[in-house]
Motif scaffolding. Structure first.
Motif, PDB file in Angstrom:
ATOM      1  N   TRP A  48      58.096  37.237  42.859  1.00  0.00           N
ATOM      2  CA  TRP A  48      57.201  35.970  42.104  1.00  0.00           C
ATOM      3  C   TRP A  48      55.800  36.380  42.064  1.00  0.00           C
ATOM      4  CZ3 TRP A  48      56.296  30.441  43.188  1.00  0.00           C
ATOM      5  CH2 TRP A  48      55.856  29.664  42.132  1.00  0.00           C
ATOM      6  N   SER A  49      55.218  36.453  40.906  1.00  0.00           N
ATOM      7  CA  SER A  49      53.693  36.489  40.869  1.00  0.00           C
ATOM      8  C   SER A  49      52.790  35.123  40.942  1.00  0.00           C
ATOM      9  CB  SER A  49      53.321  37.221  39.301  1.00  0.00           C
ATOM     10  OG  SER A  49      53.539  36.298  38.375  1.00  0.00           O
ATOM     11  N   ALA A 257      46.250  34.110  57.738  1.00  0.00           N
ATOM     12  CA  ALA A 257      45.992  33.111  56.522  1.00  0.00           C
ATOM     13  C   ALA A 257      45.148  33.808  55.722  1.00  0.00           C
ATOM     14  CB  ALA A 257      45.443  31.927  57.275  1.00  0.00           C
ATOM     15  N   THR A 258      44.182  34.439  55.783  1.00  0.00           N
ATOM     16  CA  THR A 258      43.374  35.224  55.164  1.00  0.00           C
ATOM     17  C   THR A 258      44.184  36.241  54.217  1.00  0.00           C
ATOM     18  OG1 THR A 258      42.377  36.749  56.459  1.00  0.00           O
ATOM     19  CG2 THR A 258      41.314  34.750  56.314  1.00  0.00           C
ATOM     20  N   TYR A 259      44.913  37.089  54.784  1.00  0.00           N
ATOM     21  CA  TYR A 259      45.876  38.139  54.235  1.00  0.00           C
ATOM     22  C   TYR A 259      46.822  37.434  53.402  1.00  0.00           C
ATOM     23  CZ  TYR A 259      48.742  42.263  54.109  1.00  0.00           C
ATOM     24  OH  TYR A 259      49.238  43.273  53.451  1.00  0.00           O
ATOM     25  N   MET A 260      47.417  36.202  53.780  1.00  0.00           N
ATOM     26  CA  MET A 260      48.366  35.506  52.757  1.00  0.00           C
ATOM     27  C   MET A 260      47.482  34.966  51.724  1.00  0.00           C
ATOM     28  SD  MET A 260      50.137  31.754  53.440  1.00  0.00           S
ATOM     29  CE  MET A 260      47.978  31.035  53.519  1.00  0.00           C
ATOM     30  N   TYR A 261      46.084  34.557  51.816  1.00  0.00           N
ATOM     31  CA  TYR A 261      45.528  33.983  50.426  1.00  0.00           C
ATOM     32  C   TYR A 261      45.363  35.262  49.506  1.00  0.00           C
ATOM     33  CZ  TYR A 261      41.936  31.607  47.936  1.00  0.00           C
ATOM     34  OH  TYR A 261      41.145  31.036  47.082  1.00  0.00           O
ATOM     35  N   LYS A 262      44.937  36.394  50.085  1.00  0.00           N
ATOM     36  CA  LYS A 262      44.623  37.370  49.220  1.00  0.00           C
ATOM     37  C   LYS A 262      45.931  37.795  48.483  1.00  0.00           C
ATOM     38  CE  LYS A 262      40.894  39.558  52.080  1.00  0.00           C
ATOM     39  NZ  LYS A 262      40.437  40.784  52.891  1.00  0.00           N
ATOM     40  N   ALA A 264      48.123  35.892  47.650  1.00  0.00           N
ATOM     41  CA  ALA A 264      48.675  34.958  46.768  1.00  0.00           C
ATOM     42  C   ALA A 264      47.621  34.812  45.672  1.00  0.00           C
ATOM     43  CB  ALA A 264      48.682  33.548  47.436  1.00  0.00           C
ATOM     44  N   PHE A 265      46.483  34.734  45.719  1.00  0.00           N
ATOM     45  CA  PHE A 265      45.588  34.389  44.649  1.00  0.00           C
ATOM     46  C   PHE A 265      44.743  35.869  43.970  1.00  0.00           C
ATOM     47  CE2 PHE A 265      46.351  30.655  47.181  1.00  0.00           C
ATOM     48  CZ  PHE A 265      46.840  29.714  46.160  1.00  0.00           C
ATOM     49  N   ASN A 266      44.619  36.732  44.917  1.00  0.00           N
ATOM     50  CA  ASN A 266      44.012  37.935  44.554  1.00  0.00           C
ATOM     51  C   ASN A 266      44.838  39.011  44.137  1.00  0.00           C
ATOM     52  OD1 ASN A 266      41.624  36.539  45.609  1.00  0.00           O
ATOM     53  ND2 ASN A 266      41.269  37.923  47.195  1.00  0.00           N
ATOM     54  N   GLN A 267      45.999  38.955  44.280  1.00  0.00           N
ATOM     55  CA  GLN A 267      46.830  40.336  43.957  1.00  0.00           C
ATOM     56  C   GLN A 267      48.066  39.502  43.186  1.00  0.00           C
ATOM     57  OE1 GLN A 267      47.557  42.790  47.298  1.00  0.00           O
ATOM     58  NE2 GLN A 267      45.491  42.443  48.014  1.00  0.00           N
TER      59      GLN A 267
END
Length: 302
Positions: A48-49, A257-262, A264-267
């Motif tokens: 899911w995007s 957490a930063t990897y998760m954020y990237k 989710a919201f950057n990729q």
């Protein structure tokens, strides 16, 4: 008979009162925490995007978890989180104990030092990150100015070097959060009666012996609570790393957490990001259970 009925009614009223006080907090916790955790594990099974309804996303089962186990970037981020846990337990709690002993002493100026030591915690994380970015700037920063004074023509990119960046950020995190544990440990020290130290002094115990034999054992509960807070906070840490480095350079300061954020919201990989979040929950619970088991078994032996 009437007495037993009266006791039952009183107990029933007490139970209703207890439920009435607990229910609002439980509803808020269930809505914003438990429901979110359950949904996170559900989204982790989707390709899911994050755009469009999740009900129309492709169900992938445990494919995201299998992909995560082979993800080297996540492994590196997990290693950084473990390093942060270690540094937090050793340095934040260690220096917090030293500062707590200083402000708990009867030396002159303790009120002044109590205020100075607590100030880093009063700053917002954004302000702290920007402040330290300026001080660690390779061209006009304070630290490189000191380095150039000691060794001319030396310039170090504190936040741009893959070998140095994580240690620079860990230093800033310890600087900001050590006062938190100083306050917790200082509060625990106030509960220790002065008569115990007076009796130990009369018996000829030195300050070191008093600290080792009295202060540490009596603060064991506070230290354990502080350690749990430190572990949980380190496993889910995000804000200061994101502000100062964004996980760079080349992912060398990346956290889970930063990897998760990237993701989710950057990729736009919301399903995979939910998998990372679910693993963060599982890993944090596992670490806390292991820590609680180890400390409890040690307490039982003592």
């Amino acid at each position: 008979m009437s007495t037993s009925l009266t006791l039952r009614k009183r107990r029933r009223k007490e139970h209703i009162t207890i439920v009435g006080f607990i229910l609002p907090a439980f509803l808020v916790y269930g809505t914003y925490v438990l429901y979110g955790i359950i949904n996170t594990f559900y989204y982790s099974t989707l390709d899911w995007s994050g755009i469009g309804p999740a009900s129309q996303a492709v169900q992938t089962g445990f494919a995201n978890f299998s992909k995560l186990l082979k993800d080297g970037h996540f492994g590196h981020a997990l290693g950084n989180n473990i390093l942060l846990v270690f540094v937090s337990l050793v340095f934040q709690l260690g220096f917090g104990m030293i500062l707590a002993l200083i402000i708990n002493s009867r030396a002159r100026g303790t009120r002044f030092f109590r205020t100075v030591y607590f100030m880093p915690l009063l700053l917002s994380t954004v302000a702290t990150g920007i402040l330290w970015q300026l001080m660690l700037d390779p061209y006009s920063g304070l630290f490189n100015g000191i380095l150039n004074f000691i060794s001319p023509d030396q310039r170090l990119s504190w936040l741009g070097s893959e070998q140095v960046v994580m240690f620079a950020v860990l230093f800033v995190i310890c600087w900001q959060y050590t006062p938190q544990y100083m306050i917790l440990l200082r509060a625990g020290m106030t509960n220790v009666p002065d008569e115990i130290y007076e009796a130990a002094t009369i018996d000829g115990a030195s300050k070191w012996q008093q600290f080792w034999r009295l202060t540490l054992p009596l603060l064991s509960g506070t230290i354990k609570t502080s350690a749990v807070l430190s572990i949980v906070g380190s496993m889910k840490y995000f804000d200061l790393i994101w502000i100062m480095t964004g996980g760079g350079p080349n992912g060398y300061s990346e956290l889970m957490a930063t990897y998760m954020y990237k993701k989710a919201f950057n990729q736009d990989q919301m399903g995979y990001a939910s998998t990372i979040a679910g693993c963060m929950v599982i890993i944090s619970l596992a670490v806390i259970i292991i820590f609680q088991t180890m400390t409890r078994s040690r307490e039982d032996r003592n």
